[in-house]
Design a protein around this motif. Sequence first.
Motif, PDB file in Angstrom:
ATOM      1  N   ASP A  99      20.477  69.805  12.352  1.00 35.32           N
ATOM      2  CA  ASP A  99      20.669  70.146  10.808  1.00 35.32           C
ATOM      3  C   ASP A  99      20.801  68.670  10.085  1.00 35.32           C
ATOM      4  N   GLY A 100      20.944  67.592  10.812  1.00 31.11           N
ATOM      5  CA  GLY A 100      20.792  66.288  10.111  1.00 31.11           C
ATOM      6  C   GLY A 100      19.205  65.861   9.398  1.00 31.11           C
ATOM      7  N   GLY A 141      26.282  67.810  11.881  1.00 30.43           N
ATOM      8  CA  GLY A 141      26.211  66.554  11.695  1.00 30.43           C
ATOM      9  C   GLY A 141      25.357  65.833  12.893  1.00 30.43           C
ATOM     10  N   PHE A 142      25.913  64.658  13.094  1.00 35.36           N
ATOM     11  CA  PHE A 142      25.021  63.937  14.202  1.00 35.36           C
ATOM     12  C   PHE A 142      25.448  64.024  15.565  1.00 35.36           C
ATOM     13  N   ALA A 143      25.044  64.841  16.444  1.00 29.57           N
ATOM     14  CA  ALA A 143      25.863  64.903  17.841  1.00 29.57           C
ATOM     15  C   ALA A 143      25.009  63.426  18.501  1.00 29.57           C
ATOM     16  N   LEU A 147      18.964  73.665  14.918  1.00 24.44           N
ATOM     17  CA  LEU A 147      20.154  73.512  15.803  1.00 24.44           C
ATOM     18  C   LEU A 147      21.296  72.879  14.959  1.00 24.44           C
ATOM     19  N   ASN A 168      24.812  71.315  14.357  1.00 21.12           N
ATOM     20  CA  ASN A 168      26.004  71.122  14.974  1.00 21.12           C
ATOM     21  C   ASN A 168      26.890  70.281  14.206  1.00 21.12           C
TER      22      ASN A 168
HETATM   23 MG   LIG Z   1      22.979  67.600  14.161  1.00 22.53          MG
END
Ligand SMILES: [Mg+2]
Length: 662
Positions: A510-511, A539-541, A535, A537
Motif C-alpha cells: 500500500d505504501g 503502512g510500512f510492514a 497488499l 497492511n
Molecule cells: Mg504496506
Amino acid sequence: MTPSPPRVRLTMAQALVRFLAQQRTARDGREQALFGGVFGIFGHGNVAGIGEALQAQRTDGTAEAAPYAPRTDGAARAATREPALRYYLARNEQAMVHTAAAYAKMHNRLRTFACTSSIGPGATNMITGAAGATINRVPVLLLPGDIFAGRRPAPVLQQLESSLSQDVSVNDCFKPISRYWDRINRPEQIITALPEAMRVLTSPAQTGAVTLALPQDVQVEAYDYPAALFEPRVWTIARPRADRDRLQEAARLIRASRRPLVVAGGGVIYSEATDALRRFADATGIAVGETQAGKGALPDPHPLSVGGVGATGTSAANLLARDADLVLVVGSRLSDFTTASKTAFQHEHVRFIAVNIAEVDAAKHAALPLVGDARAVLDELLPLVAGYHVSAEYTESIAASQALWRTEVDRVCAGLSRDPQSESAIRNPQPALIQQAQIIGLLQETLAPTDVIVCAAGSLPGDLHKLWRARDPKGYHMEYGYSCMGYEIAGGLGVKMAAPDRNVYVLVGDGSYLMMAQEIVTAVQEGIKITIILLDNDGFASIGGLSESVGSGGFGTRYRHRHPATGDLDGDSLPVDLAVNAASLGARVWRAETVASFREALAAANADTRTSVIVVPVDREARVSGYESWWDVPVAEVSTFPEVQRARAAYETARRKGRDFL
Ligand SMILES: [Mg+2]
Ligand SMILES: Cc1ncc(C[n+]2csc(CCOP(=O)(O)OP(=O)(O)O)c2C)c(N)n1
C-alpha cells in the motif's frame, strides 16, 4: 575535387529523433531496434522541439534528403504510417524512467526507451528513475529539456539561478547518476554526442542512464546535418573473454576447493548465460545461490538450486555460504544484501573468483577477477575444471539443506502462526487476516512458469527472494538495486511492453501504491493488461519491523490517524479505500479478504483483458523471519529508550561478524 557529402537540413530535435530510429543492437547474430519508442510529458521545454519532431517523423525509417514536409490537415496526418518511434504519454516523469528501465531489463539490456521531459520539474522528476537505472546497470536514454542556450530571456520560468555561474541548470543534478551526460548547446554537437551516448547505452560494462540535456532554443534550431548520421547503425554487444592466465588460476582454485558455492547475479541473466551456468553446476556439483537480480539464473527445480543468498536468503544458501571455502561470483555487484553486510562468508580462508563484465565489480572482495561476459567465461572455464566434482558428502548436504528449505517454504506459505503474546501483536491486535506469504504461495501455485512477477520495495522483496521459486530466467523481475517505492506499477508496464506474450503480475504494498499508482492510467490508455496485486497492511510492514528491531517500536510507520491522547500516528484506521482509488483510474478491481476470494479474484482477473487490481488486506504482523542472515542497520549509540539500548547491544555483537576481504 571530391563532392561534398550530402546533407539534410533538420532541427536538432528532428535530427535526434531520426537518428534514434536508426539505432539497432545485435548479439549472437540477433538484431533488434535499440529503442522501443519514446515516453514523454510535454511542457514548454520540449513541446515545440522534440514534440514537433516526434509528430513529424516519417515511418519508413530512411533518412530523407529533404526537410520534413509541412503537414496540411488531420486526414493527411492520419494517412501517414506508424512512426518509427512511437510516442507514449506517461503520467509522471519518474515513472516513465522506471518503465523504460523495466523494459530494458526485460530485454536483457538490448533494447530500451528514450524519455523526453520539459525543463525544470519535469526534468528533475526523472532524477530518481535515472539513479535507479544507473544503480541497476540498465540503459535508459533521458532527454530533459533545458534552459535557453542563448540566454536572452533568462531567467526563464523554472530556471535555477546561480550567482557563481550562468552555466548551471537543474539538469546538472543528472551528472553523478548518469553514465554519460552532455548538454547540447549547438545543434551540430549531436553529431559527436549521439554516437557516444549510444556507445555507453549499449556497453554492458558502462550502461545506465544516459542524459542529453536539450536547451529548448537549440531543439528547434536548424542545421545541415550530414546524411550519414542517419544511416542505420548496429551496435554489436560483444562477449569479451577473460584473461587466459586468470582462467587457469581460477580453475586451480576451483579444483582445490572442497566447499565451493556459486553466487549468481543479474549478469547471468543479462548475458543469457543460464544454460552455461547449469552446465557448469551439473558438471562440478557446485550449488548455486541467487541474488535478487539473479533469481532464475538456475531455474527451479534443480538439485543444485539453493535459492536466494544473503540478508534475505534461504537457510540452504546461507549455510553453504557461511562455510564456503571458495565463492564463484557470476555477474553480481555484491551489494550488502547479497553479502549480508559482509557477514555471509565466514570460512577463515574463503577466496572469491568474480566473473563480471565490469572491472569494478570483478575486483570486489579481493576476488580473482575474470573480467568478461558471463556466458563466454563460464563456457571457457568449464573444460578447465573437467573431472572436478565436489565430494559425495557435500552433494548430500546440499540435497538435505535444499529439502529442508522446501519444507520450510511450504510451511510458511501455508500461513505463519502468529504469536498472540508478541509485543507487536499485543499492541496491534487484528482479526485473522490473510498473510502475505499465503498470497505468494497461491501465486506460486497458480502462475505459469513464464509469467512474470514484478516488485521493488517493502517487505515483499525479502519474502519473495526467500519463498519464490523462479522457474524461468525472466519470470522474477525485482528492482532491488535501488529498491524504489513506486517502481512496481510503472515497471510492470515496461515488462509487459517488452514481453507482450507473458502475463505480468505486479506485487505492490500500500505504501508503494500510494507513492505511484498513476501509471495504471497509462496502461489503460494503451490497452496494456497487467495484473496488480495490492497488499494493504496499513503502512510500512517492512520499515515498521525494522523500526521494532532497532528499538523504535514502529514509530511513524503506520497509516493511522493521529491519536489525540498519544500525539502519535497510532489512532484509528484511515478512511482510505484503495480499491475505489484503483477503479477510479480505470482498472478492473476486486477485493479479496480470504484465500478463497483471492483465488476467485485471480481467476477473474486472468480472464479479463483489462488492467486489473486485486486489493488484499494482509496481516502486518505475520512477517517471514530471516534465515541465518543479518543486515547492517546501525542503532543509536546512546539513547534514553531501554529498547534502543538493548538493540544497540545486539547490534554491536552482530557486527563483529563483519569481514574485511583484503
Ligand atoms: Mg504496506
Ligand atoms: C522512494 C522510497 N522511499 C522510501 C523508501 C524506504 N522504504 C522501504 S520499504 C518502505 C515501506 C513500504 O511500504 P509498503 O509498500 O506498504 O510495503 P510493506 O513494507 O508494507 O510491505 C519504505 C518507506 C524506499 N525504499 N523508496
